[in-house]
Write an enzyme that holds these catalytic residues in place. Structure first.
Site, PDB file in Angstrom:
ATOM      1  N   TRP A  97       0.873  -1.192   0.000  1.00 53.93           N
ATOM      2  CA  TRP A  97       0.000   0.000   0.000  1.00 53.93           C
ATOM      3  C   TRP A  97       0.905   1.236   0.000  1.00 53.93           C
ATOM      4  O   TRP A  97       1.456   1.596   1.029  1.00 53.93           O
ATOM      5  CB  TRP A  97      -0.896  -0.032   1.230  1.00 53.93           C
ATOM      6  CG  TRP A  97      -1.919   1.060   1.308  1.00 53.93           C
ATOM      7  CD1 TRP A  97      -1.695   2.390   1.506  1.00 53.93           C
ATOM      8  CD2 TRP A  97      -3.339   0.921   1.213  1.00 53.93           C
ATOM      9  NE1 TRP A  97      -2.877   3.081   1.534  1.00 53.93           N
ATOM     10  CE2 TRP A  97      -3.909   2.192   1.357  1.00 53.93           C
ATOM     11  CE3 TRP A  97      -4.193  -0.180   1.018  1.00 53.93           C
ATOM     12  CZ2 TRP A  97      -5.289   2.412   1.325  1.00 53.93           C
ATOM     13  CZ3 TRP A  97      -5.569   0.045   0.988  1.00 53.93           C
ATOM     14  CH2 TRP A  97      -6.099   1.325   1.143  1.00 53.93           C
ATOM     15  N   ASP A  98       1.003   1.877  -1.157  1.00 50.89           N
ATOM     16  CA  ASP A  98       1.979   2.956  -1.310  1.00 50.89           C
ATOM     17  C   ASP A  98       1.308   4.328  -1.194  1.00 50.89           C
ATOM     18  O   ASP A  98       0.076   4.451  -1.264  1.00 50.89           O
ATOM     19  CB  ASP A  98       2.652   2.804  -2.687  1.00 50.89           C
ATOM     20  CG  ASP A  98       4.090   3.307  -2.695  1.00 50.89           C
ATOM     21  OD1 ASP A  98       4.450   4.111  -1.819  1.00 50.89           O
ATOM     22  OD2 ASP A  98       4.837   2.902  -3.592  1.00 50.89           O
ATOM     23  N   ASN A 149       2.727   8.159  -2.597  1.00 50.77           N
ATOM     24  CA  ASN A 149       3.938   8.752  -3.158  1.00 50.77           C
ATOM     25  C   ASN A 149       3.956  10.267  -3.301  1.00 50.77           C
ATOM     26  O   ASN A 149       4.652  10.791  -4.180  1.00 50.77           O
ATOM     27  CB  ASN A 149       4.238   8.098  -4.508  1.00 50.77           C
ATOM     28  CG  ASN A 149       4.925   6.757  -4.312  1.00 50.77           C
ATOM     29  OD1 ASN A 149       5.748   6.610  -3.411  1.00 50.77           O
ATOM     30  ND2 ASN A 149       4.582   5.778  -5.122  1.00 50.77           N
ATOM     31  N   ASP A 207      13.384   3.396  -0.152  1.00 53.88           N
ATOM     32  CA  ASP A 207      13.638   3.126  -1.571  1.00 53.88           C
ATOM     33  C   ASP A 207      15.124   2.971  -1.837  1.00 53.88           C
ATOM     34  O   ASP A 207      15.514   2.623  -2.951  1.00 53.88           O
ATOM     35  CB  ASP A 207      13.074   4.257  -2.440  1.00 53.88           C
ATOM     36  CG  ASP A 207      11.609   4.039  -2.764  1.00 53.88           C
ATOM     37  OD1 ASP A 207      11.097   2.934  -2.507  1.00 53.88           O
ATOM     38  OD2 ASP A 207      10.965   4.977  -3.266  1.00 53.88           O
TER      39      ASP A 207
HETATM   40  C1  GLA Z   1       7.470   4.010  -4.508  1.00 51.63           C
HETATM   41  C2  GLA Z   1       7.899   2.778  -3.748  1.00 51.63           C
HETATM   42  C3  GLA Z   1       8.692   1.867  -4.647  1.00 51.63           C
HETATM   43  C4  GLA Z   1       7.871   1.504  -5.858  1.00 51.63           C
HETATM   44  C5  GLA Z   1       7.413   2.762  -6.576  1.00 51.63           C
HETATM   45  C6  GLA Z   1       6.449   2.437  -7.696  1.00 51.63           C
HETATM   46  O1  GLA Z   1       8.535   4.842  -4.783  1.00 51.63           O
HETATM   47  O2  GLA Z   1       8.613   3.117  -2.617  1.00 51.63           O
HETATM   48  O3  GLA Z   1       9.092   0.711  -3.956  1.00 51.63           O
HETATM   49  O4  GLA Z   1       6.767   0.746  -5.448  1.00 51.63           O
HETATM   50  O5  GLA Z   1       6.769   3.648  -5.693  1.00 51.63           O
HETATM   51  O6  GLA Z   1       6.034   3.558  -8.361  1.00 51.63           O
END
Ligand code: GLA
Length: 718
Positions: A472-473, A475, A542
């Site tokens: 579940w991201d 961003n 990341d």
């Molecule tokens: C974020 C997450 C990554 C990946 C990207 C995909 O940056 O931290 O691990 O899932 O999104 O867009």
């Protein structure tokens, strides 16, 4: 145990780890004020601390009020330190007096309505004292809840604010916890940015207000909702410290204020900069929970108490106590450029190596060939996946692995069917432009219909295929934070968003109890106890470089358990820093968290394939210990060329050591282990070694030659 001692008008909250003394002391007109008279090692005579409370009124500039350890300080009464609560009336007056009204002591711990919190499984695990303070003029009440766990050095604090008056009040601050300690303290906190989260910073005592905070609408990469007051001589192993974690995932502030009277006030709660709340007559407002750990055994003692608390009494559900699967995530292997065949090729190699879960990352839905579009359109892209998710998931299941999927449910791309249908469903400020970040906007989770949309959209995907895991991201962070919903006071939107998010998470995770959820926010941008209540693990960063990860995982471990940290082996040269590290080192670093791979397992050299096979065998053999054992930091990469930590349970002890740079003519590295249960152990070469030798003489660490060397040594208990 919680006692009220009427003769001294004090509460004594105590267990075998700590005492907390709360005093009801009359002010100059005889109205009882609530003071935190003591928090620290257990006391046999709690009354004694009352004599230590400041009494001297002094000159006109030296009001006693700026010296007393108020439990719920307010504005406008001569306590000029940061307040816990600001409640302004309709005329703009912000002057509140809170006096003791009543209290109640119950076994157990009540839930916090709509918010994540620590919990008990039976009422004999903890006791809760609820003290009600009230302002005779405005009718504002603060119900402060103190829960002391019986077998942990943990005090959980929260406040419910109620308007029992006849006029509306605007809360401009509604904090969760205020603790004042006599003396001067180092402030330790975790700071960073994207891909370099949670570096440990230790700031010497300063007669200043030092604030750790986020105004991002998420707990954020910059500061974590966690801080420690440590005596200046406290080390990893010795000395006193008080740590606090906020169980909240949005904007927060933790403030340490040291004044000229050598006392330090710690306040924790919602960030007043991003918070306004209209509290109408009859309404109440629940502030999030703050968890405090007091440790006389240095920072490791504090961390270990937080680890078991978060792992056992904040995380929940099916996966809480289960070994976490070894996973492969395709993100760094393919980014957006994949199709069914490419995924299956990687999956076949992964299954053959013993991987247990395949995670399909971003790019499977809408027409998402890059990060420009499609967030909100949670329908599989048949160009890439002609058989849809079901065919892919079933094929992966047939290989003997679970199938997992990435989502970013809180977001919407302006180029999406969802946005075209509901342009007002994103957070935005009326008549202002809507600024994107990563070309996306944030859905307005303060609105019920948007929450329902997310619940339906995610649930229908989860029902459409055998999906056993969700990443579940989230961003981007808040900018123009407003709602188009009618009749909502815009200042409430940031916190209403969080309440909406928590409702969505509660509904989805309880509808799919056996799905393993992992949270993420550009890596570790929302690594907090609030998210862990719904999802027992988080993608730590990341930055997947093994050396960088030593720092990130070391810092994260100050409060979060290893069972919460996603840790993956990635390709070299590393995609974030271009460093080349040995495959063995990458595996040995990832062993310190929920282990996985983030590279193309179908394109490795035969030697690396053999090493990967060994790593997976080792992880499966020891993960009960690395995910649930006692974690001890032994050597900090922030201080030395050597990072080392240890996992301990009643089966084995594991020493993990990392030498960052090679040196010529090196001395032998010897590491002494800590807290090893008494007995004899078998080393990997079959030799015997006793707990006394492991701890007192130490272990010689046979690092291989070269930079970025690592060594993991397992000692099995006989
Ligand atoms: C974020 C997450 C990554 C990946 C990207 C995909 O940056 O931290 O691990 O899932 O999104 O867009």
């Amino acid at each position: 145990m919680i006692e009220y001692i009427d003769s001294s008008r004090l509460f004594h909250l105590h267990n075998r780890f700590l005492s907390v003394v709360l005093s009801l002391r009359p002010d100059e007109e005889g109205s009882p004020e609530l003071l935190t008279a003591y928090i620290g090692a257990p006391l046999d005579a709690p009354e004694a601390v009352l004599a230590l409370l400041p009494r001297w009124e002094g000159a006109s500039f030296d009001s006693l009020r700026q010296k007393l350890p108020y439990a719920c300080p307010t504005e406008g009464r001569g306590d000029y330190r940061p307040p816990l609560v600001c409640a302004r009336d309709a005329e703009g007056q912000n002057c509140t007096e809170l006096f003791y009204e009543s209290h109640r002591i119950d076994a157990g711990k009540p839930r916090l309505e709509g918010l994540p919190a620590s919990y008990v499984e039976s009422s004999d695990e903890a006791d809760t004292l609820i003290i009600t303070l009230s302002d005779p003029l405005t009718g504002l009440k603060a119900e402060i809840s103190y829960t002391l766990y019986r077998e942990r050095p943990v005090l959980a604090l929260s406040v419910r604010y109620l308007n029992r008056g006849t006029e509306a009040l605007t809360l401009e601050a509604a904090g969760s916890a205020c603790i004042t300690l006599p003396g001067r303290y180092d402030l330790i906190h975790l700071h960073g940015a994207w891909a370099k989260e949670r570096a440990v910073e230790r700031v010497a005592p300063a007669a200043l207000t030092r604030t750790v905070s986020s105004a991002r609408g998420a707990s954020g990469h910059e500061h974590n909702p966690f801080a420690v007051l440590a005596a200046p001589d406290t080390t990893e192993f010795e000395g006193e410290c008080l740590g606090v974690i906020l169980v909240y995932s949005g904007s927060f502030a933790i403030t340490a204020d040291e004044n000229a009277y050598e006392s330090t006030r710690l306040t924790a709660g919602l960030n007043p900069r991003c918070f306004r709340w209209n509290l109408r007559p009859g309404e109440s407002f629940q502030a999030p929970e703050a968890l405090c750990v007091w440790s006389p055994d240095g920072l490791n003692g504090m961390s270990q108490a937080f680890h078991s608390l978060l792992r056992e009494r904040v995380c929940r559900g099916f996966w809480r106590d289960r070994p976490r699967p070894v996973l492969i995530n395709n993100w760094e292997a393919t980014y957006f450029q994949f199709n069914h065949e490419k995924i299956i090729t990687i999956a076949r190699a992964a299954a053959d190596l013993g991987v247990e879960l395949f995670v399909l990352d971003d790019g499977w839905f809408g027409r998402r060939d890059d990060d420009n579009c499609s967030l909100g359109d949670w329908v599989a892209d048949r160009r890439k996946l002609p058989g849809g998710l079901k065919a892919l998931a079933e094929e992966i299941n047939a290989l003997g692995m679970r199938f997992g999927l990435w989502f970013e449910p809180e977001m919407v791309s302006p180029d999406s069917d969802l946005y075209r249908a509901h342009p007002d469903w994103c957070l935005h400020a009326k008549d202002r432009r809507r600024t994107t970040a990563r070309r996306q906007l944030i859905l307005d989770l303060s609105r019920r219909e948007v929450q329902d949309y997310i619940i339906d959209a995610v649930s229908s995907v989860l029902r459409s295929a055998p999906i056993g895991y969700v990443k579940w991201d989230m961003n981007r962070n808040f900018k123009e934070t407003g709602t188009a919903a009618e009749g909502v006071y815009q200042g409430e939107v940031p916190h209403r968003y969080m309440l909406g998010l928590y409702r969505v998470l509660e509904e989805i995770t309880s509808a799919f109890p056996e799905v393993l959820f992992e949270s993420c926010s550009g890596g570790g941008g929302r690594f907090d106890a609030g998210m862990l209540h719904y999802m027992p693990q988080t993608w730590t960063s990341d930055d997947s470089d093994a050396v960088e990860r030593l720092y990130i995982q070391y810092g994260t471990s100050l409060c979060y358990p290893t069972s919460a940290m996603g840790a993956h082996v990635s390709a070299v040269p590393n995609h974030q820093v271009a460093r080349v590290t040995p495959m063995k080192t990458r595996g040995d670093v990832a062993l310190g968290g929920n282990f996985g791979y983030e590279l193309n397992l179908a394109a490795q050299t035969p030697e690396d394939m053999e090493e990967i096979r060994r790593q997976i065998r080792q992880v499966k053999a020891v993960r009960e210990t690395t995910q649930r054992g006692v974690f001890t930091r032994l050597s900090s990469p922030f201080d030395a060329n050597l990072a080392a930590w240890q996992f301990t349970d009643d089966r084995r002890v594991i020493l993990c050591a990392y030498r960052i740079l090679a040196k010529p003519n090196p001395e032998l590295t010897r590491i002494r282990l800590r807290g090893v249960p008494e007995g004899e152990y078998t080393a990997e070469d079959g030799s015997s070694v006793s707990s006394a030798v492991l701890m007192n003489a130490g272990v010689p660490v046979p690092f291989p030659r070269g930079d970025f060397a690592s060594c993991v040594m397992v000692f099995e208990k006989k």
